[in-house]
Design a protein around this motif. Structure first.
Motif, mmCIF file in Angstrom:
data_model
loop_
_atom_site.group_PDB
_atom_site.id
_atom_site.type_symbol
_atom_site.label_atom_id
_atom_site.label_comp_id
_atom_site.label_asym_id
_atom_site.label_seq_id
_atom_site.Cartn_x
_atom_site.Cartn_y
_atom_site.Cartn_z
ATOM 1 N N GLU A 19 122.349 -0.957 92.383
ATOM 2 C CA GLU A 19 122.871 -0.794 91.000
ATOM 3 C C GLU A 19 124.622 -0.741 91.316
ATOM 4 O O GLU A 19 125.149 -1.133 90.397
ATOM 5 C CB GLU A 19 122.246 -0.291 89.824
ATOM 6 C CG GLU A 19 122.712 -0.967 88.040
ATOM 7 C CD GLU A 19 122.631 -2.109 88.397
ATOM 8 O OE1 GLU A 19 122.966 -2.858 87.538
ATOM 9 O OE2 GLU A 19 121.542 -2.576 88.886
ATOM 10 N N ARG A 22 126.067 -3.532 92.699
ATOM 11 C CA ARG A 22 125.332 -5.114 91.905
ATOM 12 C C ARG A 22 126.308 -5.248 90.965
ATOM 13 O O ARG A 22 127.586 -6.036 91.376
ATOM 14 C CB ARG A 22 124.182 -5.008 91.895
ATOM 15 C CG ARG A 22 124.110 -6.495 90.577
ATOM 16 C CD ARG A 22 123.258 -6.323 90.139
ATOM 17 N NE ARG A 22 122.555 -5.104 89.120
ATOM 18 C CZ ARG A 22 123.290 -5.261 88.089
ATOM 19 N NH1 ARG A 22 124.621 -6.469 87.434
ATOM 20 N NH2 ARG A 22 123.208 -4.388 87.139
ATOM 21 N N ARG A 25 129.862 -5.973 93.026
ATOM 22 C CA ARG A 25 130.259 -7.262 93.142
ATOM 23 C C ARG A 25 130.545 -8.354 91.952
ATOM 24 O O ARG A 25 131.825 -8.691 92.213
ATOM 25 C CB ARG A 25 128.825 -7.188 93.867
ATOM 26 C CG ARG A 25 128.249 -7.328 95.465
ATOM 27 C CD ARG A 25 127.832 -7.891 95.568
ATOM 28 N NE ARG A 25 126.166 -7.951 95.405
ATOM 29 C CZ ARG A 25 125.333 -7.178 95.515
ATOM 30 N NH1 ARG A 25 125.744 -5.620 96.254
ATOM 31 N NH2 ARG A 25 123.924 -6.981 94.684
ATOM 32 N N GLU A 26 129.443 -7.989 90.371
ATOM 33 C CA GLU A 26 129.899 -8.377 89.769
ATOM 34 C C GLU A 26 130.954 -8.735 88.909
ATOM 35 O O GLU A 26 132.279 -9.396 88.843
ATOM 36 C CB GLU A 26 129.077 -8.125 88.477
ATOM 37 C CG GLU A 26 127.653 -8.933 88.686
ATOM 38 C CD GLU A 26 126.615 -7.902 87.352
ATOM 39 O OE1 GLU A 26 126.769 -7.150 87.008
ATOM 40 O OE2 GLU A 26 125.715 -8.798 87.860
#
Length: 136
Positions: A19, A22, A25-26
């Motif tokens: 998480e 992620r 990366r976002e």
């Protein structure tokens, strides 16, 4: 600690790490998108400024030739040969083209986008203001 508890904790930790990666990366993708938008806006503003100044130059060249009766070659000489006759011809042509917002706005928007590309290509091909001129 039981084997099941160890597995549950490991799964939880792995999910938390996944998480976190992620989210990172976002966040990076948002930053990249923002920077790419800034580049595109700046390039669009530059292109609009170049188009406007080239149109003004073309209008002045048109006045030199039509109102003052100079040949295009003479007009180029009066401009200190900062442009070539070929560039002067292109600039005069730009000055006579309808711009977005004139009558036939929808057509000029579509044609204007292509015309802007043509103008940029012509400028790049000519080397800009008289670059590559072998006059003299």
């Amino acid at each position: 600690m039981s084997q099941q508890t160890i597995k549950q904790q490991a799964r939880r930790t792995a999910r938390e790490m996944a998480e976190k990666r992620r989210r990172e990366r976002e966040e990076r993708e948002r930053r990249v998108i923002d920077l790419a938008e800034r580049v595109m806006v700046a390039i669009g503003e530059r292109d609009a400024a170049v188009a406007e100044t080239e149109k003004r130059a073309g209008e002045a060249l048109r006045e030199l030739t039509e109102r003052e009766g100079l040949s295009l070659g003479e007009a180029v000489e009066w401009c200190g040969e900062t442009i070539t006759v070929r560039e002067a011809t292109r600039l005069r042509r730009l000055a006579s083209e309808p711009q977005a917002g004139d009558d036939g706005e929808q057509d000029s928007d579509r044609d204007g986008a292509q015309g802007g590309d043509d103008a940029a290509l012509a400028t790049a091909g000519s080397g800009g203001a008289g670059a590559g001129s072998s006059a003299g």
